[in-house]
Scaffold this motif. Structure first.
Motif: not given
Ligand code: NAP
Length: 305
Positions: A217-240
Motif C-alpha cells: 500500500n506504499k508502492t501500489g505494487k501487487k506481487e504473487e508470492v509462493v507459499t504453502d500456508g496462510v495463518f490469519v491472526a488479524v484480531g478477535e470479535i467478541p461472541s455476544t
C-alpha cells in the motif's frame, strides 16, 4: 430438570476460574461448553506473562485449570446454550441437550477469529489456511507459510511456527507492529522476515494453497508470492449473540458486553467475564474477571436471602 446456583457459559480461562470460585463458595455450579474445554485459550502457543510460570502453553494451562475446576464444579462439553430466559426468580438455561434452572449465570463466551474476507480464505480453510498455529503448525514443518497480522497473536504464532521448523514470514499492513515489545524483540532475534505495508488480497491454489497475492500500500505494487500456508491472526470479535438475545447491554462501538466493576451486566444475576467484555484479552485479566463475577454473584444472592 436440574437446579443450580450458578451456570457458567464458556470454559476458557474466565469460565474455569469463575467455576473454581463459585464451587468453593458452595454454589452448585455447572459449566457448559459448546466445544471442548479451553476455547481460544487452547490456541495460545506460549505465554511468558502468566504469574507462577516462566513459560507455559495455553493447552497445558487449560489442562491444569480443568483438573482443578472439576474438583469444584460439573463441566459439560459439546453442549451449546441456545437460550437463557428468566423464569420467575430463576434463570432457565436451554441447551442442545436439556434445560437447567439457575439462580445466576456468568457469560464467559469469549471471542472468535476475525476473518480477512479475501478470495480463497474460506475456500482453502483446512487446506493451507488456518487460524491456529498450535493446531495446524506441525503440518507445515519445512514448508513456507505467511502469518497475517501485526498484533500479539500474529507475533506469537510466527514465533511458535519458527520454533517448530516452519519457514515463516509475517505480513503486516503497516510499518509498525502492534505486538508487545518483548515479542517484537523475539521476532528480531529469530530473524523472522516481516513484509511491511502489505495487505494480503487473495489466496490461490489448486487442491492446497500455493500462493498469495500481496498488495504494497506504499508502492501500489501487487506481487504473487509462493507459499504453502496462510495463518490469519488479524484480531478477535467478541461472541455476544446469546447475550444480545437475552437483552444484555452491548457496547455497540467495540461489540463487547458492558459490565460494572463487579462484572454485573444490566440484567439481575447475569454477569460477564473474559474476552466477551471490555478487557484486554489477557489470560490473567480473564481469570480475574471470572473470579470477580463469581464473588459478585455470591454477594448478590446472599443479600437476597
Ligand atoms: P489485535 O491486537 O487486535 O491485532 C490485530 C492485528 O491484525 C493488528 O496488527 C491489525 O493491524 C491487523 N489487522 C486487523 N484487521 C486486518 C485486516 N483486515 N487485514 C490485515 N491486518 C489486519 O489482535 P490479536 O493479536 O488477535 O490480539 C487480540 C487481543 O488479545 C489483544 O488485546 C492482544 O493484546 C491480546 N493478546 C495478548 C497476548 C499476550 O498476553 N501476550 C497474546 C495474544 C493476544 P493494525 O495494527 O494496523 O491495526
Amino acid at each position: 430438570m436440574d437446579n443450580y446456583d450458578m451456570v457458567i457459559i464458556g470454559s476458557g480461562p474466565a469460565g474455569l476460574t469463575a467455576a473454581i470460585y463459585s464451587g468453593r463458595q458452595n454454589f452448585k455450579t455447572l459449566v457448559l461448553e459448546k466445544a471442548l474445554v479451553g476455547g481460544t485459550g487452547l490456541m495460545v502457543p506460549l505465554m511468558e506473562n502468566y504469574p507462577g510460570f516462566d513459560m507455559i502453553s495455553g493447552r497445558k494451562l487449560i489442562e491444569l485449570m480443568k483438573t482443578q475446576t472439576m474438583k469444584h464444579a460439573e463441566i459439560k462439553e459439546l453442549e451449546e446454550v441456545q437460550k437463557v430466559e428468566y423464569n420467575e426468580e430463576l434463570l432457565r438455561v436451554s441447551t442442545t441437550k436439556g434445560n437447567y434452572m439457575s439462580k445466576s449465570v456468568i457469560l464467559a463466551t469469549g471471542s472468535k477469529h476475525r476473518f480477512l474476507n479475501v478470495p480463497g480464505e474460506a475456500e482453502f480453510l483446512g487446506r493451507g489456511v488456518s487460524y491456529c498455529a498450535t493446531c495446524d503448525g506441525p503440518l507445515f514443518v519445512g514448508r513456507r507459510v505467511l502469518v497475517v497480522g501485526g498484533g500479539n497473536s500474529a507475533a506469537q504464532q510466527a514465533i511458535y511456527l519458527d520454533s517448530i521448523g516452519v519457514l515463516v514470514a509475517m505480513v503486516h499492513r503497516r510499518n509498525e507492529l502492534r505486538a508487545e515489545i518483548y515479542l517484537q524483540k523475539l521476532l528480531e532475534d529469530k530473524d523472522i522476515p516481516l513484509i511491511w505495508n502489505s495487505e494480503l488480497k487473495e489466496i490461490k491454489g489448486d487442491q492446497l494453497v500455493q500462493s498469495a497475492v500481496l498488495y504494497n500500500n506504499k508502492t501500489g505494487k501487487k506481487e504473487e508470492v509462493v507459499t504453502d500456508g496462510v495463518f490469519v491472526a488479524v484480531g478477535e470479535i467478541p461472541s455476544t449473540q446469546l447475550a444480545r438475545d437475552m437483552g444484555v447491554e452491548i457496547d455497540e462501538h467495540g461489540g463487547y458486553i458492558i459490565t460494572d466493576k463487579g462484572q454485573r451486566t444490566n440484567l439481575p444475576r447475569v454477569y460477564a467475564a473474559g474476552d466477551v467484555t471490555i478487557g484486554n484479552n489477557q489470560w490473567l485479566i480473564a481469570c480475574s474477571e471470572g473470579a470477580v463475577a463469581a464473588l459478585s454473584a455470591y454477594q448478590d444472592i446472599q443479600i437476597r436471602k
